[in-house]
Design an enzyme around this catalytic site. Structure first.
Site, PDB file in Angstrom:
ATOM      1  N   ASN A   9       0.885  -1.170   0.000  1.00 23.37           N
ATOM      2  CA  ASN A   9       0.000   0.000   0.000  1.00 23.37           C
ATOM      3  C   ASN A   9       0.919   1.215   0.000  1.00 23.37           C
ATOM      4  O   ASN A   9       1.479   1.563   1.031  1.00 23.37           O
ATOM      5  CB  ASN A   9      -0.893  -0.024   1.244  1.00 23.37           C
ATOM      6  CG  ASN A   9      -1.766   1.225   1.358  1.00 23.37           C
ATOM      7  OD1 ASN A   9      -1.803   2.053   0.433  1.00 23.37           O
ATOM      8  ND2 ASN A   9      -2.452   1.360   2.477  1.00 23.37           N
ATOM      9  N   LYS A  11       0.175   4.193  -0.292  1.00 28.18           N
ATOM     10  CA  LYS A  11      -0.478   5.376   0.292  1.00 28.18           C
ATOM     11  C   LYS A  11      -0.240   6.587  -0.619  1.00 28.18           C
ATOM     12  O   LYS A  11      -0.171   6.411  -1.832  1.00 28.18           O
ATOM     13  CB  LYS A  11      -0.003   5.593   1.730  1.00 28.18           C
ATOM     14  CG  LYS A  11      -0.174   4.312   2.570  1.00 28.18           C
ATOM     15  CD  LYS A  11       0.003   4.511   4.045  1.00 28.18           C
ATOM     16  CE  LYS A  11      -0.195   3.181   4.770  1.00 28.18           C
ATOM     17  NZ  LYS A  11      -0.095   3.297   6.226  1.00 28.18           N
ATOM     18  N   HIS A  96      -9.388   1.134   4.951  1.00 30.63           N
ATOM     19  CA  HIS A  96      -8.148   1.411   5.678  1.00 30.63           C
ATOM     20  C   HIS A  96      -8.437   2.392   6.816  1.00 30.63           C
ATOM     21  O   HIS A  96      -9.252   3.303   6.655  1.00 30.63           O
ATOM     22  CB  HIS A  96      -7.094   1.983   4.724  1.00 30.63           C
ATOM     23  CG  HIS A  96      -5.724   1.949   5.313  1.00 30.63           C
ATOM     24  ND1 HIS A  96      -5.308   2.866   6.259  1.00 30.63           N
ATOM     25  CD2 HIS A  96      -4.690   1.094   5.135  1.00 30.63           C
ATOM     26  CE1 HIS A  96      -4.073   2.570   6.623  1.00 30.63           C
ATOM     27  NE2 HIS A  96      -3.667   1.508   5.965  1.00 30.63           N
ATOM     28  N   GLU A  98      -6.861   4.837   7.830  1.00 31.49           N
ATOM     29  CA  GLU A  98      -6.636   6.240   7.468  1.00 31.49           C
ATOM     30  C   GLU A  98      -7.858   6.818   6.752  1.00 31.49           C
ATOM     31  O   GLU A  98      -8.188   7.993   6.918  1.00 31.49           O
ATOM     32  CB  GLU A  98      -5.355   6.344   6.610  1.00 31.49           C
ATOM     33  CG  GLU A  98      -4.116   6.063   7.465  1.00 31.49           C
ATOM     34  CD  GLU A  98      -2.922   5.493   6.717  1.00 31.49           C
ATOM     35  OE1 GLU A  98      -2.903   5.540   5.473  1.00 31.49           O
ATOM     36  OE2 GLU A  98      -1.999   4.994   7.396  1.00 31.49           O
ATOM     37  N   GLU A 168      -5.255  -4.776  10.534  1.00 32.25           N
ATOM     38  CA  GLU A 168      -4.233  -3.755  10.740  1.00 32.25           C
ATOM     39  C   GLU A 168      -4.500  -3.023  12.055  1.00 32.25           C
ATOM     40  O   GLU A 168      -5.316  -2.078  12.084  1.00 32.25           O
ATOM     41  CB  GLU A 168      -4.254  -2.742   9.590  1.00 32.25           C
ATOM     42  CG  GLU A 168      -3.971  -3.346   8.234  1.00 32.25           C
ATOM     43  CD  GLU A 168      -3.370  -2.329   7.278  1.00 32.25           C
ATOM     44  OE1 GLU A 168      -2.344  -2.639   6.692  1.00 32.25           O
ATOM     45  OE2 GLU A 168      -3.912  -1.212   7.152  1.00 32.25           O
ATOM     46  N   GLY A 174       2.786   2.304  10.807  1.00 33.53           N
ATOM     47  CA  GLY A 174       3.774   3.367  10.651  1.00 33.53           C
ATOM     48  C   GLY A 174       4.469   3.755  11.946  1.00 33.53           C
ATOM     49  O   GLY A 174       5.147   4.779  12.008  1.00 33.53           O
ATOM     50  N   SER A 214       3.640  -2.117  10.390  1.00 33.43           N
ATOM     51  CA  SER A 214       5.092  -2.200  10.614  1.00 33.43           C
ATOM     52  C   SER A 214       5.654  -3.584  10.279  1.00 33.43           C
ATOM     53  O   SER A 214       6.566  -4.071  10.944  1.00 33.43           O
ATOM     54  CB  SER A 214       5.445  -1.800  12.050  1.00 33.43           C
ATOM     55  OG  SER A 214       5.072  -0.452  12.275  1.00 33.43           O
TER      56      SER A 214
HETATM   57  P1  13P Z   1       3.170   0.366   7.677  1.00 32.43           P
HETATM   58  O1  13P Z   1       3.649  -0.929   7.061  1.00 32.43           O
HETATM   59  O2  13P Z   1       3.914   1.560   7.184  1.00 32.43           O
HETATM   60  O3  13P Z   1       3.087   0.266   9.160  1.00 32.43           O
HETATM   61  O4  13P Z   1       1.666   0.576   7.150  1.00 32.43           O
HETATM   62  C1  13P Z   1       0.776  -0.477   7.223  1.00 32.43           C
HETATM   63  C2  13P Z   1      -0.425  -0.100   6.456  1.00 32.43           C
HETATM   64  O5  13P Z   1      -1.158   0.797   6.844  1.00 32.43           O
HETATM   65  C3  13P Z   1      -0.691  -0.826   5.218  1.00 32.43           C
HETATM   66  O6  13P Z   1      -1.964  -0.550   4.732  1.00 32.43           O
END
Ligand code: 13P
Length: 251
Positions: A9, A11, A96, A98, A168, A174, A214
């Protein structure tokens, strides 16, 4: 048997030329592997879908990171599921944290998006997960159940074969803090049990459940070795071809 999947992803990262380069690097690195044990999906910004498709062809899978909650019409700035599908993408990431958190996507909105994505012929990587406060309060199982039941359990068994679930935990996204193997396996087993109760054993067994948060080359093998973890949804580490490859080859 269910598929293993490693999905990146990206982003809101990479300009178009940067994204094209990254797609080329990943594609080449994957092509050099002769014993690949998973499908690889690139979840790229809308603006990159066509160009990345031209690079990866049918060697890798392609995902959008969202789609509109309407099929077409006067919704300035939105991108519909049929538009995504028309680029050659075969997946869309929905739900997601976010998007839920920053763009107020609700369980009901996501239910509509899931329906539109499936109607357009897309597979859905459906994200769920709890915040740190929710885990501390002990409500994480309820949160995950509500997200999955509310947005997915109206689907027919046939429709559900096009769903991949990604767990997640928000506190692991992150942050560098990964769920422990035990924490992740516990939730994945809970999700599979939930699917069994609604759709039966076979469909639950055949559903791919990814871990995200992560995930990196150094912890992927431990996570992917667990019985209910079938791969990962990768944020930061999907932006470097070498790291992403390290996760792809962790099975
Ligand atoms: P990270 O791998 O940067 O922690 O992000 C995970 C994520 O949100 C994947 O959709």
């Amino acid at each position: 048997m269910r598929k293993n999947i490693v999905a990146g992803n990206w982003k809101m990262n990479t300009t178009l030329p940067e994204g094209q380069q990254l797609a080329k690097d990943v594609c080449q690195a994957v092509a050099e592997q002769d014993n690949l044990k998973c499908d690889v999906v690139l979840g790229v910004p809308f603006t990159h879908l066509c160009a990345v498709k031209a690079i990866i062809g049918d060697k890798l899978h392609l995902a959008a990171q969202n789609c509109a909650d309407h099929d077409h019409g006067a919704y300035t700035g939105e991108v519909s599921a049929p538009m995504v599908a028309s680029t050659g993408a075969d997946y869309v990431i929905l739900g997601h944290s976010e998007r839920r958190g920053y763009y107020n996507e609700t369980i009901e909105t996501l239910r509509t998006k899931v329906d539109l994505a499936l109607a357009a012929g897309l597979n859905v990587i459906f994200c769920c997960g709890e915040s740190l406060e929710q885990r501390r309060a002990g409500t994480h199982f309820d949160i995950i159940r509500d997200e999955i039941v509310g947005s997915l359990f109206h689907l027919t068994p046939e429709q559900f074969t096009h769903i991949v679930i990604a767990y997640e935990p928000i506190w692991a996204i992150g942050t560098g803090e990964t769920a422990t193997a035990e924490q992740a396996q516990e939730i994945h087993a809970f999700i599979r049990q939930l699917l069994t109760s609604q759709y039966g054993n076979t469909l639950a067994d055949d559903t791919t459940i990814l871990y995200g948060g992560s995930c990196k080359p150094s912890n992927a093998a431990e996570l992917f070795a667990l019985p209910d973890i079938d791969g990962g949804l990768i944020g930061g580490a999907s932006l470097k071809a070498a790291d992403f490859l390290g996760i792809i080859t962790a099975f």
